[in-house]
Design a protein around this motif. Structure first.
Motif, PDB file in Angstrom:
ATOM      1  N   LEU A  86       3.704   5.925  -5.636  1.00  0.00           N
ATOM      2  CA  LEU A  86       3.930   5.945  -7.086  1.00  0.00           C
ATOM      3  C   LEU A  86       2.632   6.808  -7.607  1.00  0.00           C
ATOM      4  N   ILE A  87       1.539   6.894  -7.043  1.00  0.00           N
ATOM      5  CA  ILE A  87       0.163   7.726  -7.371  1.00  0.00           C
ATOM      6  C   ILE A  87       0.778   9.173  -7.183  1.00  0.00           C
ATOM      7  N   GLY A  88       1.518   9.617  -6.255  1.00  0.00           N
ATOM      8  CA  GLY A  88       2.176  10.882  -5.940  1.00  0.00           C
ATOM      9  C   GLY A  88       3.010  11.309  -6.999  1.00  0.00           C
ATOM     10  N   TYR A 107       2.833  10.453 -10.270  1.00  0.00           N
ATOM     11  CA  TYR A 107       2.020  10.564 -11.658  1.00  0.00           C
ATOM     12  C   TYR A 107       2.125  11.378 -12.710  1.00  0.00           C
ATOM     13  N   GLU A 108       2.421  12.830 -12.213  1.00  0.00           N
ATOM     14  CA  GLU A 108       2.411  13.924 -13.129  1.00  0.00           C
ATOM     15  C   GLU A 108       3.933  13.711 -13.534  1.00  0.00           C
ATOM     16  N   LYS A 154       0.862  -1.325   0.042  1.00  0.00           N
ATOM     17  CA  LYS A 154      -0.227  -0.086  -0.041  1.00  0.00           C
ATOM     18  C   LYS A 154       0.767   1.318  -0.183  1.00  0.00           C
ATOM     19  N   PHE A 161       2.367   1.850  -3.338  1.00  0.00           N
ATOM     20  CA  PHE A 161       1.276   2.032  -4.422  1.00  0.00           C
ATOM     21  C   PHE A 161       0.875   3.624  -4.205  1.00  0.00           C
ATOM     22  N   ASP A 162       0.840   4.107  -3.088  1.00  0.00           N
ATOM     23  CA  ASP A 162       0.576   5.423  -2.568  1.00  0.00           C
ATOM     24  C   ASP A 162       1.702   6.516  -2.978  1.00  0.00           C
ATOM     25  N   GLU A 221       6.928   5.621 -18.772  1.00  0.00           N
ATOM     26  CA  GLU A 221       5.738   4.892 -18.456  1.00  0.00           C
ATOM     27  C   GLU A 221       6.362   3.553 -17.692  1.00  0.00           C
ATOM     28  N   GLU A 265      10.659   7.758  -2.253  1.00  0.00           N
ATOM     29  CA  GLU A 265      10.552   8.815  -3.059  1.00  0.00           C
ATOM     30  C   GLU A 265      11.940   9.248  -3.734  1.00  0.00           C
ATOM     31  N   LYS A 283       4.669  11.404 -16.326  1.00  0.00           N
ATOM     32  CA  LYS A 283       3.895  12.156 -17.406  1.00  0.00           C
ATOM     33  C   LYS A 283       4.726  13.130 -18.078  1.00  0.00           C
TER      34      LYS A 283
END
Length: 298
Positions: free
Chosen positions: A166-168, A170-171, A160, A163-164, A179, A203, A174
């Motif tokens: 990695l979501i942070g 995302y930008e 978890k 995963f949290d 990818e 991080e 991108k």
């Protein structure tokens, strides 16, 4: 009766002779220690009269000499490293500060257009943000290296948390047109660690991979019988084995010419946090791929 007297005299004579040589050897050892203390020599203690207890004493003294020599070398290395660190800190802070002051002077001119003013303000803001990151890194380093750095070791779910994090990113993924290939098992994987420290480690490793990757990034979480492993891999053609050895040193930058938002402290901070959690962070090159591996004992 005469034989007993003769034997007693001979025994006493042997004891006296032995005592004499022991005393002379102790005096000789004392002279050698005085020479060492005066730094007139770096030679270890040697014996000319051999006695088991004296040999053990000399051995222990020589072990202490080795420890003292190692401490001296470490002190000298730390002093050199500190000088280099101060020079790096000065340079890293001076660069954005000089840029900020320069553009502020330009803004004071009444001849520049509103468009130019906006351009300069963007540059000033960017420099100020870079300076903020530098100062935060330096502060965090000083806190982490203190002996009383707080660690809240508890049972945390690594799936978890990863995963949290990695979501942070995302930008950032991108924006860098990356990818990532992510492999996180469905089964719950727990480790004994400090959640905020683990988050900071992940991080820093992902940020480092995004900054220096010349291609996509692979993130893999795995559990074996004895360890939990998190690996982050990215292409790094600019690295060699020499860089790999120094990768976790303070302020080390494999590419000294590259503009960086930080001071080269990210990997050092990550390594320090892993050590404080009784974990391990290592790096290796697989072809042109840099593989960072975090390990926690299961």
């Amino acid at each position: 009766m005469i034989y007993i007297v003769i034997i007693s005299v001979l025994a006493a004579l042997i004891i006296l002779i032995r005592f004499y040589f022991l005393k002379k050897e102790i005096q000789r050892i004392t002279q050698q220690l005085n020479q060492l203390n005066k730094k007139a020599t770096s030679k270890k203690i040697d014996l000319t009269f051999y006695d088991k207890d004296l040999e053990n004493l000399a051995k222990k003294i020589n072990e202490q000499i080795d420890l003292t020599n190692q401490a001296t070398v470490e002190k000298r290395r730390t002093k050199i490293e500190l000088k280099q660190a101060i020079a790096n800190i000065s340079h890293d802070i001076r660069t954005p500060m000089t840029s900020i002051l320069g553009y502020i002077q330009l803004l004071e001119s009444e001849e520049i257009s509103p468009e130019k003013k906006m351009e300069y303000l963007v540059i000033i803001k960017s420099g100020a943000l870079r300076l903020k990151v530098l100062l935060e890194d330096f502060f965090e380093l000083s806190v982490i290296e203190s002996t009383d750095y707080p660690m809240k070791i508890e049972n945390i779910k690594l799936n978890k948390l990863l995963f949290d994090v990695l979501i942070g990113f995302y930008e950032e993924f991108k924006h860098a047109q990356i990818e990532p290939s992510i492999n996180i098992p469905k089964e719950e994987i727990f480790i004994m660690a400090d959640s905020s420290a683990v988050k900071r480690v992940i991080e820093n490793l992902i940020s480092n991979a995004i900054k220096h990757s010349s291609g996509n990034i692979t993130i893999h979480l795995d559990k074996s019988l004895s360890t939990v492993q998190l690996t982050i891999m990215n292409p790094a053609q600019q690295l060699n084995e020499k860089d790999l050895i120094l990768l976790f040193d303070r302020f080390y930058k494999a590419d000294q010419t590259r503009t960086r938002k930080g001071a080269g402290l990210g990997l050092f901070i990550a390594k320090s946090l892993m050590v404080k959690m009784n974990g391990n962070l290592s790096a290796e090159l697989k072809g042109n791929q840099l593989l960072m591996k975090c390990e926690w004992k299961d």
